[in-house]
Write a protein that holds these residues in place. Structure first.
Motif, PDB file in Angstrom:
ATOM      1  N   ASN A 156      10.599   2.231   4.681  1.00 63.29           N
ATOM      2  CA  ASN A 156      10.481   2.773   3.342  1.00 63.29           C
ATOM      3  C   ASN A 156       9.924   1.531   2.346  1.00 63.29           C
ATOM      4  N   ILE A 157       8.748   1.826   1.630  1.00 61.41           N
ATOM      5  CA  ILE A 157       8.055   0.729   0.977  1.00 61.41           C
ATOM      6  C   ILE A 157       8.865   0.460  -0.140  1.00 61.41           C
ATOM      7  N   ASN A 158       9.457   1.702  -0.709  1.00 56.56           N
ATOM      8  CA  ASN A 158      10.647   1.208  -1.944  1.00 56.56           C
ATOM      9  C   ASN A 158      11.684   0.196  -1.614  1.00 56.56           C
ATOM     10  N   LEU A 189       0.794  -1.026  -0.023  1.00 53.70           N
ATOM     11  CA  LEU A 189      -0.072   0.008   0.001  1.00 53.70           C
ATOM     12  C   LEU A 189       0.820   1.375  -0.029  1.00 53.70           C
ATOM     13  N   ASP A 190       0.805   2.250  -1.058  1.00 50.15           N
ATOM     14  CA  ASP A 190       1.447   3.287  -1.406  1.00 50.15           C
ATOM     15  C   ASP A 190       0.672   4.518  -0.655  1.00 50.15           C
ATOM     16  N   GLY A 191       0.767   4.883   0.504  1.00 47.30           N
ATOM     17  CA  GLY A 191       0.149   6.006   1.103  1.00 47.30           C
ATOM     18  C   GLY A 191      -1.441   5.961   1.310  1.00 47.30           C
ATOM     19  N   ILE A 192      -2.058   4.914   1.655  1.00 45.60           N
ATOM     20  CA  ILE A 192      -3.445   4.742   2.042  1.00 45.60           C
ATOM     21  C   ILE A 192      -3.648   5.457   3.428  1.00 45.60           C
ATOM     22  N   GLU A 193      -4.281   6.539   3.499  1.00 45.64           N
ATOM     23  CA  GLU A 193      -4.656   7.303   4.456  1.00 45.64           C
ATOM     24  C   GLU A 193      -5.988   7.261   5.070  1.00 45.64           C
ATOM     25  N   ASP A 194      -6.909   6.580   4.430  1.00 46.15           N
ATOM     26  CA  ASP A 194      -8.318   6.521   4.881  1.00 46.15           C
ATOM     27  C   ASP A 194      -8.430   5.010   5.807  1.00 46.15           C
ATOM     28  N   PRO A 195      -8.741   4.949   6.704  1.00 54.61           N
ATOM     29  CA  PRO A 195      -8.620   3.611   7.873  1.00 54.61           C
ATOM     30  C   PRO A 195      -9.704   2.760   7.274  1.00 54.61           C
ATOM     31  N   GLY A 200       0.438 -11.505   2.878  1.00 54.49           N
ATOM     32  CA  GLY A 200       0.833 -10.232   3.811  1.00 54.49           C
ATOM     33  C   GLY A 200       0.742  -8.914   3.147  1.00 54.49           C
ATOM     34  N   VAL A 201       0.414  -7.841   3.906  1.00 54.18           N
ATOM     35  CA  VAL A 201       0.405  -6.485   3.362  1.00 54.18           C
ATOM     36  C   VAL A 201       1.648  -5.401   3.860  1.00 54.18           C
ATOM     37  N   ILE A 202       2.054  -4.800   3.104  1.00 52.66           N
ATOM     38  CA  ILE A 202       3.227  -3.973   3.238  1.00 52.66           C
ATOM     39  C   ILE A 202       2.723  -2.571   3.215  1.00 52.66           C
ATOM     40  N   ILE A 203       3.085  -1.849   4.401  1.00 51.70           N
ATOM     41  CA  ILE A 203       2.467  -0.369   4.631  1.00 51.70           C
ATOM     42  C   ILE A 203       3.825   0.254   4.775  1.00 51.70           C
ATOM     43  N   GLY A 204       3.942   1.690   4.628  1.00 54.85           N
ATOM     44  CA  GLY A 204       4.665   2.404   4.992  1.00 54.85           C
ATOM     45  C   GLY A 204       4.785   3.216   6.452  1.00 54.85           C
TER      46      GLY A 204
END
Length: 223
Positions: A132-134, A76-82, A99-103
């Motif tokens: 850092n997700i990158n 997820l690249d910058g999901i701000e809505d819970p 699995g899910v990777i978030i920053g």
């Protein structure tokens, strides 16, 4: 949550500490804080915490190995809505995502709202909170995972073979996947749309991408 207009040394220290740790801060009117405190004294500052243990990338690969499957990861690249995040976790659990990777920055953490919307999925899907997700994407690629960004300008996802070890990158609401992150990916895929609006809600896009992957694993390449 901080009171609007509060700018003393105590508030500044809290704000600085939150920003250093990637904790979202929202300035609110006093009435909003009063309602959130539900009668307790808040002194212009309310913090939310949740008892949730994040995983690491090794644990995602371990979960895939336990099931005898190739790793399937959502980034997820910058999901701000819970609510979007919670919905994505629910789709991930239903679709067999390992699995899910978030920053840590520009991304809502796993909080009470996320857990509630996920309807129990947060207990079963491993969530990695990467600095850092990158860098996380680079590690996935080094470990044999093909990484694809979901973007309206990409190739038709139904022409792609998503069998095997795959990660799908879902961008922020209204912003999409960042340019640098997209460049790191092995490809860019789009969901076909026939209407007048050329974008989907992040959680809907994630769900459709997840089930395209499920389709490929079940039936092989479908064009």
């Amino acid at each position: 949550m901080l009171a609007s207009g509060a700018r003393d040394e105590r508030v500044s220290a809290i704000l600085d500490a939150a920003r250093e740790r990637g904790v979202p801060v929202k300035f609110c009117e006093r009435a909003s804080l009063d309602r959130a405190a539900d009668g307790a004294r808040h002194q212009g500052c309310i913090g939310y915490a949740v008892d949730f243990e994040y995983s690491d990338i090794d644990e995602i690969f371990g979960a895939a190995q336990e099931r005898g499957q190739a790793p399937f990861v959502i980034v997820l690249d910058g999901i701000e809505d819970p609510h979007n995040f919670g919905s994505i976790l629910r789709s991930c659990e239903c679709g067999g995502v390992h699995g899910v990777i978030i920053g840590k920055n520009r991304q809502v953490p796993v909080n009470d709202t996320v857990i509630k919307v996920a309807e129990g999925a947060a207990e079963y899907v491993k969530v990695v909170r990467a600095v850092n997700i990158n860098d996380a994407i680079r590690e996935l690629k080094e470990r044999g995972v093909w990484v694809y960004a979901l973007d309206a300008a990409g190739d038709d996802i139904y022409s792609a073979d998503l069998k095997g070890a795959v990660a799908l990158v879902v961008g922020a609401e209204g912003k999409g996947v960042s340019r640098l992150t997209e460049k790191l990916c092995d490809g860019v895929l789009s969901l076909p749309m026939r209407g007048n609006i050329n974008s989907l809600n992040a959680s809907v896009a994630a769900a459709l991408g997840i089930y395209r992957k499920v389709e490929c694993d079940r039936n092989g390449r479908v064009v």
